[in-house]
Design a protein around this motif. Structure first.
Motif, PDB file in Angstrom:
ATOM      1  N   PRO A   1       0.817  -1.307  -0.076  1.00 46.78           N
ATOM      2  CA  PRO A   1      -0.058  -0.016   0.042  1.00 46.78           C
ATOM      3  C   PRO A   1       1.060   1.309  -0.101  1.00 46.78           C
ATOM      4  O   PRO A   1       1.982   1.420   0.514  1.00 46.78           O
ATOM      5  CB  PRO A   1      -0.853  -0.240   1.447  1.00 46.78           C
ATOM      6  CG  PRO A   1       0.220  -0.759   2.230  1.00 46.78           C
ATOM      7  CD  PRO A   1       0.709  -1.805   1.377  1.00 46.78           C
ATOM      8  N   TYR A   2       0.279   2.176  -0.378  1.00 39.26           N
ATOM      9  CA  TYR A   2       0.719   3.287  -0.589  1.00 39.26           C
ATOM     10  C   TYR A   2       0.210   4.657  -0.205  1.00 39.26           C
ATOM     11  O   TYR A   2      -1.173   4.813  -0.330  1.00 39.26           O
ATOM     12  CB  TYR A   2       1.470   4.025  -2.044  1.00 39.26           C
ATOM     13  CG  TYR A   2       2.432   2.833  -2.621  1.00 39.26           C
ATOM     14  CD1 TYR A   2       3.650   2.680  -2.633  1.00 39.26           C
ATOM     15  CD2 TYR A   2       1.894   1.859  -3.426  1.00 39.26           C
ATOM     16  CE1 TYR A   2       4.437   2.037  -2.893  1.00 39.26           C
ATOM     17  CE2 TYR A   2       2.634   0.671  -4.037  1.00 39.26           C
ATOM     18  CZ  TYR A   2       3.981   0.731  -3.734  1.00 39.26           C
ATOM     19  OH  TYR A   2       4.788  -0.178  -4.130  1.00 39.26           O
ATOM     20  N   HIS A   3       0.692   5.701   0.626  1.00 38.01           N
ATOM     21  CA  HIS A   3       0.000   6.703   1.069  1.00 38.01           C
ATOM     22  C   HIS A   3       0.210   8.002  -0.007  1.00 38.01           C
ATOM     23  O   HIS A   3       1.247   8.344  -0.054  1.00 38.01           O
ATOM     24  CB  HIS A   3       0.457   7.028   2.576  1.00 38.01           C
ATOM     25  CG  HIS A   3      -0.458   8.402   3.076  1.00 38.01           C
ATOM     26  ND1 HIS A   3      -1.781   8.675   2.716  1.00 38.01           N
ATOM     27  CD2 HIS A   3       0.084   9.439   3.780  1.00 38.01           C
ATOM     28  CE1 HIS A   3      -1.880   9.834   3.341  1.00 38.01           C
ATOM     29  NE2 HIS A   3      -0.746  10.072   3.794  1.00 38.01           N
ATOM     30  N   SER A   4      -0.457   8.391  -0.495  1.00 38.64           N
ATOM     31  CA  SER A   4      -0.619   9.571  -1.395  1.00 38.64           C
ATOM     32  C   SER A   4      -1.220  10.875  -0.677  1.00 38.64           C
ATOM     33  O   SER A   4      -2.154  10.871  -0.032  1.00 38.64           O
ATOM     34  CB  SER A   4      -1.240   9.474  -2.771  1.00 38.64           C
ATOM     35  OG  SER A   4      -0.638   8.259  -3.298  1.00 38.64           O
ATOM     36  N   VAL A   5      -0.577  12.183  -0.915  1.00 38.80           N
ATOM     37  CA  VAL A   5      -1.253  13.285  -0.537  1.00 38.80           C
ATOM     38  C   VAL A   5      -1.341  14.075  -1.746  1.00 38.80           C
ATOM     39  O   VAL A   5      -0.388  14.047  -2.658  1.00 38.80           O
ATOM     40  CB  VAL A   5      -0.138  13.986   0.390  1.00 38.80           C
ATOM     41  CG1 VAL A   5      -0.848  15.613   0.822  1.00 38.80           C
ATOM     42  CG2 VAL A   5      -0.293  13.348   1.742  1.00 38.80           C
TER      43      VAL A   5
ATOM     44  N   GLU B   1      -7.076  12.286  -9.473  1.00 37.35           N
ATOM     45  CA  GLU B   1      -7.262  10.852  -9.980  1.00 37.35           C
ATOM     46  C   GLU B   1      -6.072  10.094 -10.000  1.00 37.35           C
ATOM     47  O   GLU B   1      -6.351   8.640  -9.864  1.00 37.35           O
ATOM     48  CB  GLU B   1      -7.797  11.056 -11.529  1.00 37.35           C
ATOM     49  CG  GLU B   1      -7.992   9.718 -12.308  1.00 37.35           C
ATOM     50  CD  GLU B   1      -9.101   9.090 -11.692  1.00 37.35           C
ATOM     51  OE1 GLU B   1      -9.223   7.808 -11.921  1.00 37.35           O
ATOM     52  OE2 GLU B   1     -10.020   9.501 -10.782  1.00 37.35           O
ATOM     53  N   ALA B   2      -4.853  10.491 -10.344  1.00 38.05           N
ATOM     54  CA  ALA B   2      -3.515   9.824 -10.282  1.00 38.05           C
ATOM     55  C   ALA B   2      -3.404   9.048  -8.880  1.00 38.05           C
ATOM     56  O   ALA B   2      -3.104   7.787  -8.760  1.00 38.05           O
ATOM     57  CB  ALA B   2      -2.576  10.579 -10.701  1.00 38.05           C
ATOM     58  N   ALA B   3      -3.923   9.764  -7.862  1.00 39.20           N
ATOM     59  CA  ALA B   3      -3.488   9.157  -6.627  1.00 39.20           C
ATOM     60  C   ALA B   3      -4.615   7.994  -6.196  1.00 39.20           C
ATOM     61  O   ALA B   3      -4.387   7.018  -5.851  1.00 39.20           O
ATOM     62  CB  ALA B   3      -3.831  10.237  -5.514  1.00 39.20           C
ATOM     63  N   LEU B   4      -5.777   8.267  -6.589  1.00 39.98           N
ATOM     64  CA  LEU B   4      -6.848   7.186  -6.469  1.00 39.98           C
ATOM     65  C   LEU B   4      -6.597   5.937  -7.466  1.00 39.98           C
ATOM     66  O   LEU B   4      -6.935   4.802  -6.828  1.00 39.98           O
ATOM     67  CB  LEU B   4      -8.234   7.981  -6.732  1.00 39.98           C
ATOM     68  CG  LEU B   4      -8.730   9.076  -6.193  1.00 39.98           C
ATOM     69  CD1 LEU B   4     -10.008   9.680  -6.709  1.00 39.98           C
ATOM     70  CD2 LEU B   4      -9.042   8.627  -4.641  1.00 39.98           C
TER      71      LEU B   4
END
Length: 304
Positions: A2-6, A47-50
């Motif tokens: 998993p990755y956390h994106s801001v 959208e890229a983060a999602l």
């Protein structure tokens, strides 16, 4: 893995509907007099983060810096699938230029904690500088990839991303964490989900409540307004609908680097350009005609 994106998002003036009151006398934008929208390229960053979250798991946190009204874009982020939304609002941050804004956002990202990706739209339509993303990367000490147009692959702590170079493209490999700026051709933003809208449409940041209460109870005293704000705040918190709101103290910001004091950019003149020429020139579809047209464009400094 998993990755956390801001994702850094911004509420911007709708540049298609600019009025005469667009600028204040001091050269700053009069945001209160302008209709606002979700900055277009920030939607592609979201959208890229999602997409990464959908493929690999993890979370997506949307952050925005602005007045209480910026809660609108944070709700939109939640409607589209973001897991968390944070508003950074503080009068001491007013009139921040790109240098001060990037400092405040980088402090907020550090406050969030461990981050794998930071996504920003390439640029905001109210400034078109494309500076905030790269400046944030510098302050965070992250490598940066600009003009993202495709996420090729992510494996463990390595991402391969395709970026537009203006005359082609290149694939760049980078170790996480990384800051990425996204262009409008990178993806097609998903629509807000109806179920999420129904569940989260009443979500509010605390600073939105006083204005809403005053509008709903115009005859109320200050004490009554304060009591109603407290009641609504407690109700939203109990229902999980009170969005996070941070000020400059919460993120440990150096006040000398925020707002006007931290903004070296100065506007010296604002000039309205009015095009008055009427009519048109007919150009014959012949080689001499085209040569003459090119010559005139060069002489007018339209070309060259």
């Amino acid at each position: 893995m998993p990755y956390h994106s801001v994702v850094c998002v911004k509420q911007v003036p709708d540049t298609a509907n600019i009025s005469a009151e667009a600028m204040k006398e001091d050269g700053t934008v009069n945001r209160a007099a302008l209709p606002t929208i979700f900055n277009p390229e920030d939607l592609h960053a979201l959208e890229a983060a999602l997409e990464i979250r959908d493929l690999h798991g993890g979370t997506v946190t949307a952050i925005s810096m602005g007045p209480p009204k910026a809660g609108d874009v944070l709700r939109d982020c939640l409607f589209r699938g973001a897991d968390r939304a944070i508003l950074i609002t503080d009068r001491r941050a007013a009139a921040s230029d790109t240098l001060a804004t990037s400092y405040i956002l980088s402090q907020a990202i550090k406050t969030i904690g461990q981050v794998d990706f930071v996504f920003c739209g390439r640029q905001a339509i109210d400034g078109d500088t494309a500076q905030v993303g790269p400046q944030c990367a510098e302050k965070l000490g992250f490598p940066q990839i600009t003009y993202l147009e495709q996420i090729v692959s992510i494996q463990d702590r390595t991402a391969r991303l395709r970026r537009n170079t203006g005359r082609g493209w290149e694939i760049v490999e980078v170790q996480l964490p990384v800051l990425v700026t996204v262009i409008e051709t990178a993806n097609r933003p998903r629509y807000p989900a109806a179920k999420r809208i129904m569940r989260l449409k009443h979500a509010r940041v605390p600073s939105e409540l006083p204005g809403e209460v005053k509008a709903a109870l115009p005859q109320a005293t200050d004490a009554e307004i304060e009591a109603e704000v407290a009641r609504r705040t407690a109700d939203l918190k109990a229902r999980g609908l009170l969005l996070e709101q941070w000020n400059l103290d919460d993120i440990g910001a150096d006040l000398s680097r925020c707002g006007m004091s931290g903004s070296p950019t100065k506007v010296y003149r604002i000039q309205a350009i009015v095009l008055k020429k009427e009519g048109y020139t007919s150009v014959p579809a012949t080689e001499p005609g085209i040569r003459q047209l090119i010559h005139e464009l060069v002489v007018d400094r339209t070309l060259g």
